[in-house]
Structure formats: structure tokens, C-alpha cells
Design an enzyme around this catalytic site. Structure first.
Site, PDB file in Angstrom:
ATOM      1  N   ARG A   1     -12.677  -8.292  -6.769  1.00 20.29           N
ATOM      2  CA  ARG A   1     -11.681  -7.952  -5.746  1.00 20.29           C
ATOM      3  C   ARG A   1     -11.140  -6.536  -6.009  1.00 20.29           C
ATOM      4  NH1 ARG A   1      -6.790  -5.841  -5.148  1.00 20.29           N
ATOM      5  NH2 ARG A   1      -5.984  -7.045  -6.889  1.00 20.29           N
ATOM      6  N   ASP A   2     -10.374  -6.376  -7.080  1.00 16.37           N
ATOM      7  CA  ASP A   2      -9.745  -5.078  -7.351  1.00 16.37           C
ATOM      8  C   ASP A   2     -10.812  -4.021  -7.620  1.00 16.37           C
ATOM      9  OD1 ASP A   2      -7.707  -3.289  -7.717  1.00 16.37           O
ATOM     10  OD2 ASP A   2      -6.749  -4.339  -9.364  1.00 16.37           O
TER      11      ASP A   2
ATOM     12  N   HIS B   1      -1.080  -7.404 -15.124  1.00 14.24           N
ATOM     13  CA  HIS B   1      -2.244  -6.812 -14.451  1.00 14.24           C
ATOM     14  C   HIS B   1      -2.204  -5.316 -14.766  1.00 14.24           C
ATOM     15  CE1 HIS B   1      -4.956  -6.306 -10.850  1.00 14.24           C
ATOM     16  NE2 HIS B   1      -4.396  -5.104 -10.861  1.00 14.24           N
TER      17      HIS B   1
ATOM     18  N   HIS C   1      -3.925  -1.339 -15.362  1.00 11.85           N
ATOM     19  CA  HIS C   1      -4.978  -0.345 -15.088  1.00 11.85           C
ATOM     20  C   HIS C   1      -4.990   0.629 -16.262  1.00 11.85           C
ATOM     21  CE1 HIS C   1      -6.283  -1.201 -10.903  1.00 11.85           C
ATOM     22  NE2 HIS C   1      -5.208  -1.974 -10.982  1.00 11.85           N
TER      23      HIS C   1
ATOM     24  N   CYS D   1      -6.745   0.997  -6.599  1.00 15.33           N
ATOM     25  CA  CYS D   1      -6.155   0.642  -5.313  1.00 15.33           C
ATOM     26  C   CYS D   1      -6.437   1.765  -4.321  1.00 15.33           C
ATOM     27  CB  CYS D   1      -4.638   0.442  -5.465  1.00 15.33           C
ATOM     28  SG  CYS D   1      -3.813   0.204  -3.885  1.00 15.33           S
TER      29      CYS D   1
ATOM     30  N   ASN E   1      -9.192  -1.088 -13.790  1.00 14.94           N
ATOM     31  CA  ASN E   1      -8.405  -2.067 -14.548  1.00 14.94           C
ATOM     32  C   ASN E   1      -8.834  -2.020 -16.016  1.00 14.94           C
ATOM     33  OD1 ASN E   1      -8.899  -3.357 -11.716  1.00 14.94           O
ATOM     34  ND2 ASN E   1      -7.096  -4.362 -12.518  1.00 14.94           N
TER      35      ASN E   1
HETATM   36  N1  COA Z   1      -6.743 -10.862   7.838  1.00 16.76           N
HETATM   37  C1  COA Z   1      -7.333 -10.485   9.007  1.00 16.76           C
HETATM   38  N2  COA Z   1      -6.679  -9.953  10.046  1.00 16.76           N
HETATM   39  C2  COA Z   1      -5.337  -9.797   9.902  1.00 16.76           C
HETATM   40  C3  COA Z   1      -4.675 -10.152   8.736  1.00 16.76           C
HETATM   41  C4  COA Z   1      -5.417 -10.692   7.671  1.00 16.76           C
HETATM   42  N3  COA Z   1      -4.846 -11.045   6.514  1.00 16.76           N
HETATM   43  N4  COA Z   1      -3.366  -9.876   8.892  1.00 16.76           N
HETATM   44  C5  COA Z   1      -3.205  -9.381  10.113  1.00 16.76           C
HETATM   45  N5  COA Z   1      -4.401  -9.334  10.753  1.00 16.76           N
HETATM   46  C6  COA Z   1      -4.663  -8.886  12.124  1.00 16.76           C
HETATM   47  C7  COA Z   1      -3.702  -9.501  13.128  1.00 16.76           C
HETATM   48  O1  COA Z   1      -4.183 -10.735  13.558  1.00 16.76           O
HETATM   49  C8  COA Z   1      -3.709  -8.457  14.214  1.00 16.76           C
HETATM   50  O2  COA Z   1      -4.899  -8.607  14.971  1.00 16.76           O
HETATM   51  P1  COA Z   1      -4.932  -8.345  16.550  1.00 16.76           P
HETATM   52  O3  COA Z   1      -4.603  -6.882  16.708  1.00 16.76           O
HETATM   53  O4  COA Z   1      -6.338  -8.684  16.919  1.00 16.76           O
HETATM   54  O5  COA Z   1      -3.883  -9.258  17.109  1.00 16.76           O
HETATM   55  C9  COA Z   1      -3.837  -7.139  13.457  1.00 16.76           C
HETATM   56  O6  COA Z   1      -4.384  -7.488  12.174  1.00 16.76           O
HETATM   57  C10 COA Z   1      -2.542  -6.430  13.238  1.00 16.76           C
HETATM   58  O7  COA Z   1      -1.601  -7.301  12.644  1.00 16.76           O
HETATM   59  P2  COA Z   1      -0.339  -6.761  11.841  1.00 16.76           P
HETATM   60  O8  COA Z   1       0.412  -7.907  11.260  1.00 16.76           O
HETATM   61  O9  COA Z   1       0.394  -5.787  12.719  1.00 16.76           O
HETATM   62  O10 COA Z   1      -1.044  -6.026  10.634  1.00 16.76           O
HETATM   63  P3  COA Z   1      -1.045  -4.483  10.248  1.00 16.76           P
HETATM   64  O11 COA Z   1      -1.983  -3.725  11.102  1.00 16.76           O
HETATM   65  O12 COA Z   1       0.341  -3.978  10.087  1.00 16.76           O
HETATM   66  O13 COA Z   1      -1.714  -4.597   8.790  1.00 16.76           O
HETATM   67  C11 COA Z   1      -2.080  -5.826   6.785  1.00 16.76           C
HETATM   68  C12 COA Z   1      -1.059  -5.322   7.770  1.00 16.76           C
HETATM   69  C13 COA Z   1      -1.299  -6.389   5.612  1.00 16.76           C
HETATM   70  C14 COA Z   1      -2.899  -6.917   7.431  1.00 16.76           C
HETATM   71  C15 COA Z   1      -3.007  -4.667   6.357  1.00 16.76           C
HETATM   72  O14 COA Z   1      -2.240  -3.556   6.007  1.00 16.76           O
HETATM   73  C16 COA Z   1      -3.875  -5.057   5.194  1.00 16.76           C
HETATM   74  O15 COA Z   1      -4.753  -5.878   5.318  1.00 16.76           O
HETATM   75  N6  COA Z   1      -3.651  -4.456   4.013  1.00 16.76           N
HETATM   76  C17 COA Z   1      -4.410  -4.824   2.839  1.00 16.76           C
HETATM   77  C18 COA Z   1      -4.237  -3.824   1.803  1.00 16.76           C
HETATM   78  C19 COA Z   1      -5.033  -4.149   0.585  1.00 16.76           C
HETATM   79  O16 COA Z   1      -5.854  -5.036   0.517  1.00 16.76           O
HETATM   80  N7  COA Z   1      -4.775  -3.349  -0.440  1.00 16.76           N
HETATM   81  C20 COA Z   1      -5.457  -3.471  -1.695  1.00 16.76           C
HETATM   82  C21 COA Z   1      -5.027  -4.637  -2.476  1.00 16.76           C
HETATM   83  S1  COA Z   1      -3.612  -4.331  -3.458  1.00 16.76           S
HETATM   84 ZN    ZN Z   2      -4.885  -3.567  -9.523  1.00 22.92          ZN
END
Ligand code: COA
Ligand code: ZN
Length: 316
Positions: free
Chosen positions: A14-15, A206, A208, A239, A248
Site C-alpha cells: 500500500r504505502d 509507522h 519513514h 506519500c 518506510n
Molecule cells: N473510493 C472511491 N471513490 C470515492 C471515495 C473512495 N474512498 N470517496 C469518495 N469517492 C468519490 C465520490 O463517490 C464522488 O464520486 P462522484 O463524483 O462520482 O459522485 C467523488 O469521489 C468525490 O467525492 P468527495 O467526497 O467530494 O471526495 P474528494 O474529491 O474530496 O476526495 C478523497 C476525497 C478522500 C476521496 C480523496 O482525496 C482520496 O481518495 N484521497 C486519498 C489520498 C491517499 O490515498 N493518500 C495516500 C495515503 S496516506
Molecule cells: Zn507512510
């Protein structure tokens, strides 16, 4: 559990994989997970259920979860940022949900596009999904020891987040040093302050290794009684939403250190080193892990007697 047993959670798939620019074929992700569980890794953060546009590398989360071999007793977790992710993770059959939010406002916005308060509301919804499905929860807190945008993260902010997570039923808390800013004295200070306030909570660190402080930080946490650590095979990791974040702590380097000190992990270190070499092939570049290059501490070299043997020893 005896005091000398330490539990490692492998987060490389994942990370680690999440920052790889080239899509890693699903087959190879599955192979990595299966090889890691086969050498006795007790817990894995297999993938994440986030927006596929945010982390395109892990857009195959459902397929990976569906096709890995489930070794009895191994815990297969996944990372989620919100209830949508939690529902996907439950449907995919995870054993445990790891959540993500950051102790720093700037990093939380960069990472999950929410304020810390908004994230906490989403994590309450995650807890609801997990409780309904009977799945345990671990709350990871990014930038627990410092943020690349804000530098200092007050301990009181961290404490306030832990209070909220524990109140909505999180059984475990993961303190993440997302960009390798923590030092051992700070780790000790933080754990000595927080742990007594939350009895019964399982703490994970956790780390790095961005600034070569990961293992010293882990040993400081071990001294404070922490027995759960995340690590990443070969030292993969980083990240995408935190500038300067690198790998990590390397799983096999950490396991090697812990075994040399007399701790048990239940992991076959020789097998793990072979997995790391295979992951290096999968990624297609050299990884930072050191023990896979140097061999274990008790690697014995033949004493050279001739000039040719001396030259050969120098070259090996
Ligand atoms: N999986 C899939 N789709 C998701 C989702 C998820 N966990 N969470 C939200 N969505 C979809 C919504 O259904 C929506 O879809 P639509 O436009 O078709 O209706 C769209 O995303 C926007 O939803 P919203 O709640 O406004 O999300 P956002 O655009 O503000 O994004 C996150 C927020 C959290 C989903 C996004 O920033 C993200 O996935 N970040 C992950 C970061 C990450 O993994 N970082 C590394 C690990 S530390
Ligand atoms: Zn990390």
C-alpha cells in the site's frame, strides 16, 4: 503475549506501491502479498480504498483483495479515508480497517481534501460501517511528529484526535511519521504522554526512514512498551501528497535488527530477504534495504590466504 514478541504490519503493497508511477500489474501485487504472508508476516495493509484518481496505482484494490490467498491467522487490512472507502473495503472482505487523517491541517487538506474536523466526521461514519460489519479499526494519524508544511505539530492536537477516535470505537491508534521528522527523544516524550491516557489502546508506530531515524525511533518506542510497528519490504514507500516523503522503515532490516536483539516476530528472515529481492525485480530498481545487500550480521567470510583470495574477498 510475551513482552519479547513484536508484531510487524507490512505496508509495502500500500504505502510502497502507491507512489510507483508505472502501474504494477495486479498479478504482481497479488504475488507480493502472497509471498509476504507465506514467510510469516502476521499483518498486511494490502491496499487502499481511496479515490482511483487520487492514487491510480491502487485502483485494482477490489481485485487484489479478491484474489490473494488468505493464510489462516494472517490479518489482511486496507486503508480508507472515508465511509465510501470503508464500504468498499468491507465488501472486499478485509479483516481490519485502517483509517487515515493527518494531525496537521495543511497535510490533511493536501492528502484527503478535508479539514481535520471534516475528516473526523467521516471517520465516525467509517466507525459506523466497521461496527456494523464487526470489523476492528485502527486509526492512523499522519504527520504525528511533524508536518512538511507546518513543521511543528502540537502534542495537544494529536491528543485531541486520539480522544475523538477512541470515543467512536477505534481499538488501535497508529502514529505516523509521514516524512521522517521524528527523533527518538520526541517519540519517547509523545508515547510517555499519550499511552497512559488511553488504557487498552493498541499503539502502532509507522515510520519513514527519510532522515535515517526510523530504527532509532522504533527502538525508543519499544523501550516505552510499544510492540506493533509498520514496515515496508525493501524500504519501499512514501506519500504522494507529502513533499520529501521517502521509504518506510525496511521490513527485513527491522526484523533483522529485532531478531539480533532477541525479539521474536514469527517471520522467517531468510525467506523475507528473498521476497525483498523479488519485489525489487517487480519494481525494476534497487530498493534501499541494506540487509539484502550486506547479508545478516553473522554472515561469515572465508579468511583469504592467497593474493587471489584477498582480491576476491575485496570484490565480494
Ligand atoms: N473510493 C472511491 N471513490 C470515492 C471515495 C473512495 N474512498 N470517496 C469518495 N469517492 C468519490 C465520490 O463517490 C464522488 O464520486 P462522484 O463524483 O462520482 O459522485 C467523488 O469521489 C468525490 O467525492 P468527495 O467526497 O467530494 O471526495 P474528494 O474529491 O474530496 O476526495 C478523497 C476525497 C478522500 C476521496 C480523496 O482525496 C482520496 O481518495 N484521497 C486519498 C489520498 C491517499 O490515498 N493518500 C495516500 C495515503 S496516506
Ligand atoms: Zn507512510
Amino acid at each position: 503475549m510475551p513482552a519479547d514478541v513484536i508484531t510487524i504490519c507490512e505496508v509495502g503493497t500500500r504505502d510502497g506501491f502507491q507512489i510507483e508511477p508505472e502501474f504494477i500489474p495486479t498479478e504482481l501485487k497479488i504475488e507480493a502479498v502472497n509471498r509476504l504472508s507465506a514467510v510469516g508476516i502476521p499483518r498486511l495493509e494490502v491496499t487502499s480504498f481511496v479515490h482511483p484518481k487520487a492514487v491510480p496505482q491502487l485502483r485494482d484494490a477490489e481485485e487484489v483483495m479478491a484474489r490473494i490467498e488468505r493464510r489462516p491467522g494472517t490479518i489482511y487490512a486496507a486503508l480508507v479515508p472515508n465511509d465510501k472507502g470503508a464500504t468498499r473495503a468491507v465488501d472486499a472482505g478485509v479483516d481490519k480497517i485502517h483509517t487515515v487523517l493527518s494531525a496537521s491541517e495543511s497535510h490533511n487538506l493536501a492528502n484527503v481534501n478535508m479539514t481535520v474536523a471534516e475528516s473526523l466526521t467521516k471517520l465516525e461514519a467509517v466507525a459506523h460501517v466497521a461496527h456494523k460489519a464487526g470489523i476492528p479499526l485502527q486509526g492512523g494519524i499522519s504527520c504525528s511528529f511533524g508536518c512538511p508544511f507546518e513543521i511543528d505539530v502540537p502534542l495537544q492536537n494529536l491528543e485531541a484526535i486520539v480522544v475523538r477516535l477512541v470515543a467512536c470505537g477505534f481499538q488501535a491508534i497508529g502514529l505516523a511519521d509521514t516524512t521522517g521528522m521524528a527523533n527518538p527523544a520526541q517519540v519517547r516524550r509523545t508515547l510517555k504522554y499519550l499511552r497512559p491516557k488511553f488504557p487498552g489502546i493498541e499503539w502502532t508506530l509507522h515510520t519513514h526512514n527519510t532522515r535515517a531515524m526510523a530504527i532509532p525511533n522504533i527502538l525508543a518506542a519499544v523501550e516505552c512498551g510499544v510492540r506493533h510497528f509498520d514496515a515496508s519490504i525493501g524500504g519501499l514507500g512514501g506519500c504522494p501528497f507529502a513533499p520529501g516523503a521517502t521509504g518506510n522503515v525496511c521490513t527485513e532490516d527491522l526484523v533483522h535488527c529485532l531478531h539480533a536483539m532477541g525479539y521474536e516476530t514469527g517471520i522467517d528472515l531468510d525467506g523475507l530477504i528473498e521476497v525483498s529481492k523479488r519485489v525489487q525485480e517487480i519494481i525494476g530498481r534497487e530498493l534501499p534495504g541494506q540487509v539484502m545487500k550486506a547479508g545478516k550480521w553473522n554472515r561469515r567470510y572465508k579468511v583469504p590466504h592467497t593474493v587471489e583470495e584477498r582480491l576476491a574477498a575485496l570484490a565480494s
